[in-house]
Design an enzyme around this catalytic site. Structure first.
Site, mmCIF file in Angstrom:
data_model
loop_
_atom_site.group_PDB
_atom_site.id
_atom_site.type_symbol
_atom_site.label_atom_id
_atom_site.label_comp_id
_atom_site.label_asym_id
_atom_site.label_seq_id
_atom_site.Cartn_x
_atom_site.Cartn_y
_atom_site.Cartn_z
ATOM 1 N N SER A 141 -11.042 -78.051 9.669
ATOM 2 C CA SER A 141 -9.876 -78.673 10.287
ATOM 3 C C SER A 141 -9.374 -79.850 9.442
ATOM 4 O O SER A 141 -9.032 -79.671 8.274
ATOM 5 C CB SER A 141 -10.252 -79.109 11.714
ATOM 6 O OG SER A 141 -9.172 -79.669 12.403
ATOM 7 N N ASP A 312 -6.129 -69.239 16.495
ATOM 8 C CA ASP A 312 -6.240 -70.674 16.242
ATOM 9 C C ASP A 312 -4.927 -71.377 16.584
ATOM 10 O O ASP A 312 -3.882 -71.057 16.023
ATOM 11 C CB ASP A 312 -6.599 -70.901 14.771
ATOM 12 C CG ASP A 312 -7.069 -72.312 14.486
ATOM 13 O OD1 ASP A 312 -6.606 -73.247 15.165
ATOM 14 O OD2 ASP A 312 -7.894 -72.478 13.570
ATOM 15 N N HIS A 341 -9.944 -72.244 16.771
ATOM 16 C CA HIS A 341 -10.141 -73.342 15.824
ATOM 17 C C HIS A 341 -11.599 -73.792 15.710
ATOM 18 O O HIS A 341 -12.004 -74.321 14.668
ATOM 19 C CB HIS A 341 -9.265 -74.537 16.225
ATOM 20 C CG HIS A 341 -9.058 -75.532 15.132
ATOM 21 N ND1 HIS A 341 -8.378 -75.236 13.965
ATOM 22 C CD2 HIS A 341 -9.445 -76.827 15.003
ATOM 23 C CE1 HIS A 341 -8.346 -76.296 13.183
ATOM 24 N NE2 HIS A 341 -8.993 -77.276 13.785
#
EC number: 3.1.1.-
Length: 366
Positions: A141, A312, A341
């Protein structure tokens, strides 16, 4: 338990360091130097793998599952020297040489500063401590975002990275669907009024109680799950429900309001750019130009491997495709149809889908 206690609980050796950035922030850096039953403590020849967490999390995200499903432990068991960084403002990096955490000045940062100061300081310390010329970097991320910025703007750090493993990478946000970021954009004034322009969703005793005591209860578990899925994407069959209390007891780990506002500024953008200070005059002071500058991905030549999911909400597949087209040295690209995610951290099948492939690529490049 804190990070060192988690590592020790599972029988692994651990080392903890406080490193100081160029602008005075003190960051927690954690190391698993070898695996549980390894009696050979000669670290000179061990391959170093550095792990960088994502938005609103911490280094604990790499060791929150059982050892056979946590990347930090899996890499240690495979014989690697594992280092786990923390970005300023999270649970384990809330100290400064002279600024108090109660001051607005302490919280005047976004991922710009994480890329400019935090990551270079952490990697530089790791390289010097291990005496390795090159290391492998894994980001998740926001950990990929600051990697992209650092490696495209600071060549001396980029030269130290053998391969960049990008899990659920975030760079372009044109198609981002996460309600958390969109609400921050829509209700900016409310967020600033509520948080006082300082920290955003820090770890507190109350939130820890919710995570460790309430979420495991059957009456609350669906509520907790829906909060997770609203933020990151829907994939209930791939989440270890027995670890839900662990995930919530450590997360969210906090960041600055300015960092969240920075992300909200990028909505609908196909390019990553520096924080907009709100006026041409202020931007001129910070950047010597009236608008916030764009980050140029084509300046990064680090070999890069990508894993992303079609479910995601933060790293939308369309955005990842835009990113992929700008990477000049991509060596692997995998899209997993049902991943959200956080599946690349907590997914039940993450070893088969992601982690063993990371190890295979490392071994092929030694």
């Amino acid at each position: 338990m804190n990070i060192s206690q988690i590592i020790s609980y599972w029988g692994y050796p651990d080392e903890e360091y406080d490193i100081v950035t160029e602008d005075g922030y003190i960051l927690g850096l954690y190391r698993i130097p070898y695996w549980r039953t390894d009696n050979n403590k000669n670290l000179a020849q061990r391959v170093v793998v550095y792990l960088q967490h994502g938005l609103l999390t911490s280094a604990s995200s790499w060791i929150s599952n059982l050892p056979n499903n946590s990347l930090g432990f899996i890499l240690a068991d495979a014989g690697y020297d594992v280092w786990m960084g923390n970005s300023r403002g999270n649970t384990w990096s809330r100290k400064h040489l002279y600024l108090e955490t109660s001051s607005k000045e302490f919280w005047a940062f976004s991922f710009d500063e994480m890329a400019k100061y935090d990551l270079p300081a952490s990697i530089d310390f790791t390289v010097k401590q291990t005496r390795q010329e090159e290391i492998f970097y894994v980001g998740h991320s926001q950990g990929t975002t600051i990697g992209f910025i650092t490696f495209s703007t600071i060549s001396k750090i980029a030269e130290r990275i053998k391969i960049f493993f990008a899990l659920a990478p975030v760079f372009s946000t044109k198609y981002l669907k996460s309600p958390l970021i969109r609400m921050t954009y829509k209700w900016k004034s409310i967020v600033m009024a509520f948080s006082g322009n300082k920290d955003f969703l820090p770890k507190t005793s109350f939130k820890k109680f919710i995570g460790s005591k309430l979420c495991p209860l059957q009456i609350f578990d669906k509520i907790c799950l829906n909060i997770l899925f609203m933020m990151f994407g829907y994939d209930p069959k791939n989440l270890n429900m027995s670890r839900l209390d662990v995930y919530f007891s450590h997360n969210p780990a906090g960041t600055s309001v300015q960092n969240m506002l920075h992300w909200s500024q990028l909505l609908n953008s196909t390019h990553l750019k520096a924080y907009d200070w709100g006026s041409p005059d202020l931007n001129l002071v910070h950047y010597n130009q009236t608008t916030s500058p764009l980050y140029n991905m084509t300046n990064m030549n680090v070999a890069t491997a990508i894993w992303n999911g079609k479910s995601d909400l933060l790293a939308d597949p369309e955005d990842v495709n835009i990113l992929h087209s700008e990477i000049t040295n991509h060596i692997y690209y995998k899209t997993i149809s049902y991943y959200n995610h956080i599946d690349s951290l907590f997914g039940l099948d993450v070893y088969d889908q992601v982690y063993h492939e990371i190890i295979d690529i490392i071994q092929d490049n030694l």
